[in-house]
Design an enzyme around this catalytic site. Structure first.
Site, PDB file in Angstrom:
ATOM      1  N   GLU A   1      -3.508 -16.171  -3.535  1.00  0.00           N
ATOM      2  CA  GLU A   1      -4.886 -15.914  -3.122  1.00  0.00           C
ATOM      3  C   GLU A   1      -5.623 -17.191  -2.758  1.00  0.00           C
ATOM      4  O   GLU A   1      -5.305 -18.274  -3.263  1.00  0.00           O
ATOM      5  CB  GLU A   1      -5.627 -15.180  -4.260  1.00  0.00           C
ATOM      6  CG  GLU A   1      -5.008 -13.815  -4.532  1.00  0.00           C
ATOM      7  CD  GLU A   1      -5.748 -12.994  -5.575  1.00  0.00           C
ATOM      8  OE1 GLU A   1      -6.634 -13.549  -6.277  1.00  0.00           O
ATOM      9  OE2 GLU A   1      -5.428 -11.799  -5.690  1.00  0.00           O
TER      10      GLU A   1
ATOM     11  N   ASN B   1       2.120 -13.012  -4.647  1.00  0.00           N
ATOM     12  CA  ASN B   1       0.878 -13.114  -3.876  1.00  0.00           C
ATOM     13  C   ASN B   1       0.197 -14.446  -4.150  1.00  0.00           C
ATOM     14  O   ASN B   1       0.251 -14.980  -5.271  1.00  0.00           O
ATOM     15  CB  ASN B   1      -0.054 -11.928  -4.124  1.00  0.00           C
ATOM     16  CG  ASN B   1      -0.334 -11.643  -5.580  1.00  0.00           C
ATOM     17  OD1 ASN B   1       0.496 -11.889  -6.449  1.00  0.00           O
ATOM     18  ND2 ASN B   1      -1.511 -11.113  -5.862  1.00  0.00           N
TER      19      ASN B   1
ATOM     20  N   CYS C   1       0.042 -11.589   0.738  1.00  0.00           N
ATOM     21  CA  CYS C   1       0.708 -10.690  -0.206  1.00  0.00           C
ATOM     22  C   CYS C   1       2.124 -11.164  -0.531  1.00  0.00           C
ATOM     23  O   CYS C   1       2.770 -11.860   0.264  1.00  0.00           O
ATOM     24  CB  CYS C   1       0.801  -9.285   0.370  1.00  0.00           C
ATOM     25  SG  CYS C   1      -0.773  -8.463   0.589  1.00  0.00           S
TER      26      CYS C   1
ATOM     27  N   CYS D   1       0.772  -2.845   0.990  1.00  0.00           N
ATOM     28  CA  CYS D   1      -0.455  -2.583   1.748  1.00  0.00           C
ATOM     29  C   CYS D   1      -0.100  -2.343   3.223  1.00  0.00           C
ATOM     30  O   CYS D   1       1.041  -2.559   3.647  1.00  0.00           O
ATOM     31  CB  CYS D   1      -1.428  -3.756   1.612  1.00  0.00           C
ATOM     32  SG  CYS D   1      -0.968  -5.186   2.620  1.00  0.00           S
TER      33      CYS D   1
ATOM     34  N   CYS E   1       1.398  -5.332   5.117  1.00  0.00           N
ATOM     35  CA  CYS E   1       2.797  -5.600   4.732  1.00  0.00           C
ATOM     36  C   CYS E   1       3.739  -4.533   5.282  1.00  0.00           C
ATOM     37  O   CYS E   1       4.862  -4.832   5.654  1.00  0.00           O
ATOM     38  CB  CYS E   1       2.919  -5.726   3.220  1.00  0.00           C
ATOM     39  SG  CYS E   1       2.193  -7.266   2.637  1.00  0.00           S
TER      40      CYS E   1
ATOM     41  N   GLU F   1       4.946  -9.536  -0.588  1.00  0.00           N
ATOM     42  CA  GLU F   1       5.993  -9.074   0.336  1.00  0.00           C
ATOM     43  C   GLU F   1       6.142 -10.031   1.512  1.00  0.00           C
ATOM     44  O   GLU F   1       7.249 -10.384   1.913  1.00  0.00           O
ATOM     45  CB  GLU F   1       5.651  -7.676   0.881  1.00  0.00           C
ATOM     46  CG  GLU F   1       5.596  -6.587  -0.167  1.00  0.00           C
ATOM     47  CD  GLU F   1       4.210  -6.407  -0.789  1.00  0.00           C
ATOM     48  OE1 GLU F   1       3.495  -7.412  -0.982  1.00  0.00           O
ATOM     49  OE2 GLU F   1       3.861  -5.266  -1.100  1.00  0.00           O
TER      50      GLU F   1
HETATM   51  N1  THU Z   1      -1.171  -7.565  -2.853  1.00  0.00           N
HETATM   52  C1  THU Z   1       0.150  -7.848  -2.634  1.00  0.00           C
HETATM   53  O1  THU Z   1       0.627  -8.940  -2.962  1.00  0.00           O
HETATM   54  N2  THU Z   1       0.903  -6.908  -2.031  1.00  0.00           N
HETATM   55  C2  THU Z   1       0.452  -5.690  -1.638  1.00  0.00           C
HETATM   56  O2  THU Z   1       1.150  -4.975  -0.924  1.00  0.00           O
HETATM   57  C3  THU Z   1      -0.870  -5.230  -2.108  1.00  0.00           C
HETATM   58  C4  THU Z   1      -1.812  -6.323  -2.452  1.00  0.00           C
HETATM   59  C5  THU Z   1      -2.013  -8.583  -3.486  1.00  0.00           C
HETATM   60  C6  THU Z   1      -3.021  -9.214  -2.566  1.00  0.00           C
HETATM   61  C7  THU Z   1      -4.067  -9.664  -3.552  1.00  0.00           C
HETATM   62  O3  THU Z   1      -3.708 -10.951  -4.034  1.00  0.00           O
HETATM   63  C8  THU Z   1      -3.979  -8.690  -4.704  1.00  0.00           C
HETATM   64  O4  THU Z   1      -2.741  -8.025  -4.547  1.00  0.00           O
HETATM   65  C9  THU Z   1      -5.108  -7.671  -4.743  1.00  0.00           C
HETATM   66  O5  THU Z   1      -5.240  -7.036  -3.528  1.00  0.00           O
END
Ligand code: THU
Length: 137
Positions: free
Chosen positions: A46, A44, A55, A88, A91, A57
């Site tokens: 940010e 991920n 994310c 999520c 994704c 994925e």
């Molecule tokens: N996140 C992912 O990388 N994948 C997911 O399927 C769930 C959320 C990340 C996004 C963000 O950087 C952190 O987790 C908190 O939401």
């Protein structure tokens, strides 16, 4: 399948360390297997403008797509949570559209592993099939 699954988990675990998650501190690693047996990883990333965060994925899938690969057979997601963390909603949509009904393996750093199919994670999914039918005019 088992060996490849192990490789996916290992790769996702390693790339998770590269996560850029200064705001949530929630590091996620993902690895997607291509039809030809290649593995693409993603973490991920940010943004200070939170909504721009991508994310793990999607990073893994976009990396493969941008290398001209678009057939996938398995994805793994690794997060350091007791309860295994599933992808999520956004994704799930992207995995469905680009990978179809593939197995999704969830793992944590304690060695817990669970695998499920995408159709279980996203029942009655929307995809491009709907764009080609049911036209009103
Ligand atoms: N996140 C992912 O990388 N994948 C997911 O399927 C769930 C959320 C990340 C996004 C963000 O950087 C952190 O987790 C908190 O939401």
């Amino acid at each position: 399948m088992k060996e490849k699954q192990e490789e996916l988990i290992k790769t996702a675990r390693e790339v998770r360390e590269k996560a850029h998650a200064p705001f949530s501190k929630f590091k996620v690693g993902a690895a997607v297997l291509t039809k030809d047996g290649e593995v693409f990883s993603g973490c991920n990333v940010e943004s200070a403008s939170y909504g721009l965060t991508v994310c793990a994925e999607r990073v893994a899938i976009w990396k493969a797509i941008s290398e001209g690969i678009n057939e996938f057979t398995h994805i793994a997601v690794v997060v350091d949570t007791k309860r295994l963390t599933p992808p999520c909603g956004t994704c799930r949509q992207i995995i469905w559209e680009f990978c179809g009904d593939i197995p999704v393996t969830l793992a944590n750093l304690d060695g817990d592993v669970e695998t499920m199919q995408m159709r279980e994670l996203l029942p009655r999914a929307f995809d491009n099939k709907f764009l080609k039918s049911n036209k009103v005019s």
